[in-house]
Motif scaffolding. Structure first.
Motif, PDB file in Angstrom:
ATOM      1  N   UNK A   7       6.057   0.432   4.436  1.00 38.59           N
ATOM      2  CA  UNK A   7       5.136  -0.252   5.344  1.00 38.59           C
ATOM      3  C   UNK A   7       4.049   0.739   5.758  1.00 38.59           C
ATOM      4  N   UNK A   8       2.811   0.364   5.554  1.00 35.73           N
ATOM      5  CA  UNK A   8       1.686   1.235   5.906  1.00 35.73           C
ATOM      6  C   UNK A   8       1.591   1.355   7.423  1.00 35.73           C
ATOM      7  N   UNK A   9       1.522   2.586   7.923  1.00 36.44           N
ATOM      8  CA  UNK A   9       1.464   2.806   9.365  1.00 36.44           C
ATOM      9  C   UNK A   9       0.156   3.448   9.824  1.00 36.44           C
ATOM     10  N   UNK A  10      -0.708   3.812   8.880  1.00 35.61           N
ATOM     11  CA  UNK A  10      -2.036   4.301   9.245  1.00 35.61           C
ATOM     12  C   UNK A  10      -3.012   3.140   9.288  1.00 35.61           C
ATOM     13  N   UNK A  11      -4.156   3.374   9.920  1.00 31.18           N
ATOM     14  CA  UNK A  11      -5.175   2.329   9.983  1.00 31.18           C
ATOM     15  C   UNK A  11      -5.742   2.016   8.611  1.00 31.18           C
ATOM     16  N   UNK A  12      -5.637   2.974   7.692  1.00 34.58           N
ATOM     17  CA  UNK A  12      -6.103   2.737   6.332  1.00 34.58           C
ATOM     18  C   UNK A  12      -5.339   3.630   5.366  1.00 34.58           C
ATOM     19  N   UNK A  13      -5.010   3.077   4.216  1.00 35.86           N
ATOM     20  CA  UNK A  13      -4.345   3.825   3.155  1.00 35.86           C
ATOM     21  C   UNK A  13      -5.112   3.593   1.864  1.00 35.86           C
ATOM     22  N   UNK A  14      -5.442   4.690   1.179  1.00 34.53           N
ATOM     23  CA  UNK A  14      -6.236   4.602  -0.042  1.00 34.53           C
ATOM     24  C   UNK A  14      -5.302   4.441  -1.238  1.00 34.53           C
ATOM     25  N   UNK A  15      -5.484   3.347  -1.960  1.00 38.70           N
ATOM     26  CA  UNK A  15      -4.720   3.093  -3.172  1.00 38.70           C
ATOM     27  C   UNK A  15      -5.527   3.610  -4.350  1.00 38.70           C
ATOM     28  N   UNK A  16      -4.936   4.551  -5.079  1.00 46.29           N
ATOM     29  CA  UNK A  16      -5.645   5.235  -6.149  1.00 46.29           C
ATOM     30  C   UNK A  16      -5.174   4.751  -7.517  1.00 46.29           C
ATOM     31  N   UNK A  17      -6.046   4.913  -8.509  1.00 40.65           N
ATOM     32  CA  UNK A  17      -5.703   4.498  -9.864  1.00 40.65           C
ATOM     33  C   UNK A  17      -4.723   5.450 -10.528  1.00 40.65           C
ATOM     34  N   UNK A  18      -4.595   6.670 -10.004  1.00 47.06           N
ATOM     35  CA  UNK A  18      -3.674   7.655 -10.552  1.00 47.06           C
ATOM     36  C   UNK A  18      -3.137   8.558  -9.463  1.00 47.06           C
ATOM     37  N   UNK A  19      -2.116   9.372  -9.777  1.00 42.53           N
ATOM     38  CA  UNK A  19      -1.502  10.260  -8.776  1.00 42.53           C
ATOM     39  C   UNK A  19      -2.315  11.531  -8.546  1.00 42.53           C
ATOM     40  N   UNK A  20      -3.548  11.350  -8.111  1.00 47.45           N
ATOM     41  CA  UNK A  20      -4.433  12.492  -7.895  1.00 47.45           C
ATOM     42  C   UNK A  20      -5.518  12.109  -6.912  1.00 47.45           C
ATOM     43  N   UNK A  21      -5.925  13.081  -6.101  1.00 44.04           N
ATOM     44  CA  UNK A  21      -7.003  12.829  -5.138  1.00 44.04           C
ATOM     45  C   UNK A  21      -8.326  12.587  -5.850  1.00 44.04           C
ATOM     46  N   UNK A  22      -8.422  13.025  -7.106  1.00 47.42           N
ATOM     47  CA  UNK A  22      -9.640  12.834  -7.869  1.00 47.42           C
ATOM     48  C   UNK A  22      -9.701  11.501  -8.592  1.00 47.42           C
ATOM     49  N   UNK A  23      -8.631  10.705  -8.512  1.00 50.95           N
ATOM     50  CA  UNK A  23      -8.618   9.405  -9.179  1.00 50.95           C
ATOM     51  C   UNK A  23      -9.510   8.428  -8.423  1.00 50.95           C
ATOM     52  N   UNK A  24      -9.873   7.350  -9.087  1.00 52.63           N
ATOM     53  CA  UNK A  24     -10.746   6.360  -8.443  1.00 52.63           C
ATOM     54  C   UNK A  24      -9.955   5.527  -7.441  1.00 52.63           C
ATOM     55  N   UNK A  25     -10.659   5.086  -6.395  1.00 57.93           N
ATOM     56  CA  UNK A  25     -10.044   4.274  -5.354  1.00 57.93           C
ATOM     57  C   UNK A  25     -10.010   2.813  -5.806  1.00 57.93           C
ATOM     58  N   UNK A  26      -8.817   2.252  -5.862  1.00 57.99           N
ATOM     59  CA  UNK A  26      -8.659   0.860  -6.272  1.00 57.99           C
ATOM     60  C   UNK A  26      -8.898  -0.073  -5.087  1.00 57.99           C
ATOM     61  N   UNK A  27      -8.333   0.310  -3.929  1.00 58.19           N
ATOM     62  CA  UNK A  27      -8.473  -0.514  -2.738  1.00 58.19           C
ATOM     63  C   UNK A  27      -8.104   0.312  -1.514  1.00 58.19           C
ATOM     64  N   UNK A  28      -8.544  -0.147  -0.354  1.00 50.35           N
ATOM     65  CA  UNK A  28      -8.161   0.467   0.921  1.00 50.35           C
ATOM     66  C   UNK A  28      -7.453  -0.606   1.740  1.00 50.35           C
ATOM     67  N   UNK A  29      -6.189  -0.368   2.078  1.00 49.17           N
ATOM     68  CA  UNK A  29      -5.408  -1.367   2.815  1.00 49.17           C
ATOM     69  C   UNK A  29      -5.156  -0.870   4.233  1.00 49.17           C
ATOM     70  N   UNK A  30      -5.059  -1.808   5.148  1.00 51.14           N
ATOM     71  CA  UNK A  30      -4.863  -1.474   6.554  1.00 51.14           C
ATOM     72  C   UNK A  30      -3.411  -1.405   6.956  1.00 51.14           C
ATOM     73  N   UNK A  31      -3.204  -1.155   8.221  1.00 49.94           N
ATOM     74  CA  UNK A  31      -1.857  -0.998   8.786  1.00 49.94           C
ATOM     75  C   UNK A  31      -1.062  -2.302   8.690  1.00 49.94           C
ATOM     76  N   UNK A  32       0.206  -2.162   8.359  1.00 49.51           N
ATOM     77  CA  UNK A  32       1.112  -3.304   8.375  1.00 49.51           C
ATOM     78  C   UNK A  32       1.463  -3.874   7.022  1.00 49.51           C
ATOM     79  N   UNK A  33       0.673  -3.602   6.003  1.00 48.57           N
ATOM     80  CA  UNK A  33       0.982  -4.124   4.676  1.00 48.57           C
ATOM     81  C   UNK A  33       2.276  -3.484   4.147  1.00 48.57           C
ATOM     82  N   UNK A  34       3.068  -4.279   3.462  1.00 47.00           N
ATOM     83  CA  UNK A  34       4.317  -3.781   2.875  1.00 47.00           C
ATOM     84  C   UNK A  34       4.173  -3.805   1.354  1.00 47.00           C
ATOM     85  N   UNK A  35       4.432  -2.653   0.733  1.00 46.65           N
ATOM     86  CA  UNK A  35       4.237  -2.507  -0.703  1.00 46.65           C
ATOM     87  C   UNK A  35       5.557  -2.144  -1.380  1.00 46.65           C
TER      88      UNK A  35
END
Length: 261
Positions: free
Chosen positions: A187-215
């Motif tokens: 469950x996301x607990x930050x105001x925003x979580x960056x979903x990336x295309x790969x396991x790296x900070x240099x990967x492209x951002x797929x989406x930004x989800x807010x607090x409360x989403x369950x993945x």
């Protein structure tokens, strides 16, 4: 006679020691709970939450404590943490009202990951009856194996059908043990979580989800969790999550700890 009396004294001493030990371990938790409840009744919610969290850290929590923690976080506007503790309560009690409440809150706030499907309901039933199903399947395997030996060595027959059933039931038991309890969510607990295309900070951002989403969490690479979002495999840093394996083993992460549905 003297040896018996000596042994009895030793046993009594051990029992008294164990009773004193467990009483001393439980006493601080009881005192903290009393203090936390007093603060909660006085509407000192932030202070009471800290004490409840200390109890949870010691694994002495009760379902009522989890409900109060969820209530406090909801009042503070921390939707993700509120849903998280409510989910812990559902796992501890199997109270369907808590599950309905989570789905209601998720629908109201347009949160992903809480919609019940036929598959998810079936999965929950399997988890709720994990021990019973495992016992039944194990007993059935023993029965079929015994029957197979009886046909083979007593009746001198080749029990192909029995062997086939034994193979099928063994496969079902293997799948049940290895997959039923291994579904993991965060469950996301930050105001925003960056979903990336790969396991790296240099990967492209797929989406930004807010607090409360369950993945749904499907894997892990270093500090990155592999999750499902909109039927896609994406990666997110562990930090904005409250995450655990579905078994009631607590896993500590930067936010808080506990178990997810």
């Amino acid at each position: 006679m003297k040896n018996m009396q000596k042994r009895a004294v030793q046993i009594l001493f051990i029992v008294a020691f164990l009773f004193t030990y467990f009483f001393s371990q439980a006493q601080p938790s009881k005192q903290i709970t009393t203090a936390a409840d007093s603060l909660f009744q006085a509407r000192q919610y932030s202070q009471s939450f800290e004490l409840y969290k200390a109890i949870l850290d010691q694994d002495y929590y009760s379902p009522s404590i989890l409900l109060k923690m969820a209530y406090i976080q909801e009042g503070l506007g921390h939707l993700g943490r509120s849903l998280y503790y409510l989910n812990l309560y559902y796992i501890a009690t199997n109270d369907k009202q808590a599950l309905y409440k989570m789905e209601e809150v998720a629908e109201k706030n347009k949160l992903e990951g809480y919609t019940s499907t036929e598959a998810s309901r079936l999965f929950n039933v399997l988890k709720e009856n994990y021990t019973r199903i495992t016992t039944i399947l194990g007993a059935l395997i023993i029965f079929l194996f015994t029957l197979l030996l009886y046909y083979r060595f007593r009746l001198h027959q080749r029990p192909y059908f029995t062997a086939f059933l034994l193979l099928i039931v063994s496969g079902v038991l293997f799948l049940h043990i290895n997959f039923t309890l291994h579904n993991s969510r965060g469950i996301v607990t930050d105001s925003s979580a960056y979903l990336m295309s790969g396991p790296s900070a240099g990967a492209s951002v797929v989406s930004v989800v807010g607090e409360g989403h369950q993945l749904e969490i499907t894997g892990q690479e270093d500090v990155w969790l592999k999750v499902r979002w909109m039927d896609k495999d994406v990666y997110v840093s562990k930090t904005p999550f409250c995450h655990c394996n579905s078994r009631n083993v607590l896993i500590t992460l930067p936010c808080i700890h506990g178990c997810c549905r």
